[in-house]
Design an enzyme around this catalytic site. Sequence first.
Site, PDB file in Angstrom:
ATOM      1  NE  ARG A 173      -3.230  52.501 -11.966  1.00 58.93           N
ATOM      2  CZ  ARG A 173      -2.777  51.487 -11.062  1.00 58.93           C
ATOM      3  NH1 ARG A 173      -3.253  51.275 -10.049  1.00 58.93           N
ATOM      4  NH2 ARG A 173      -1.461  50.985 -11.535  1.00 58.93           N
ATOM      5  CB  CYS A 205      -5.827  44.797  -9.143  1.00 64.85           C
ATOM      6  SG  CYS A 205      -4.642  44.002  -7.958  1.00 64.85           S
TER       7      CYS A 205
END
Length: 275
Positions: free
Chosen positions: A172, A230
């Site tokens: 990611r 995050c």
Amino acid sequence: MNAIISASALEGDLTGPTPPVVLDVRWQLGGPHLGGAYEEAHLPGAVFVDLDSELAGPAGPAGRHPLPDVEGFGSVMRAAGVSVDRDVVVYDGGQGWAAARAWWLLRWTGHPSVRVLDGGLAHWTGPLESGRPSPAPGDFVPAPGAVPLLDADGAAELARSGLLLDARAGERYRGEVEPIDPVGGHIPGAVSAPTTENVVEGGRLRPAGELTDRFAALGADGASRVGVYCGSGVSGAHQVLALAVAGIPAALYIGSWSEWSADTSRPVAKGAEPQ
């Protein structure tokens, strides 16, 4: 006060003269609500707290798990029996992310003594209870700002002047996949540091020395300010917890990638390098 507690130490504390308040924060990203599992079996006296509705505000431009309303959070904590002069222990099913979110919020709002059950329910071997307890109300009144918090501009600045860690999976960060948010990639200047690498098999945190070495290799040299983000401020809280165990204070960007990527004016970097 240590940031984590072992199952054996907690079992002893629960039978002592001043047992801690215990919060059950079981949660699964994209999965079913776990309140039913809590009612079937939980640690003695533990009160269930829902991450999506009680540890976060409604999803929107500020991210998928923005800060909750502070007064509402205080009400939830008092109803769970949380008081300023009583230890609190939080746990989840074992991953540690949701428990760390509760730990961080209580620390941010000024509670002086909060710990996460290392390894969560998966490592508990003591007795369990069913149903829902009715604890005496607590007296905790949130006082936000006790630990550092980043907004988007602060995260961007820290990526340039200090160390900003991206706690998401490496793919990611690199922008190879993005299963949740509209854009893949990372904040320019951020360093990839998947929070999953902070734990050993079974979900317990690595020893403090190993965590110190890991973060030093990533650039936490003791002189630079450290921040974490995050996807939506949940796994990032677990990274802040790991940093705390390593003796490294860190700020959390609560909106994280879900807020950053929703703003098309924000730059996006791709690939394995910070820039």
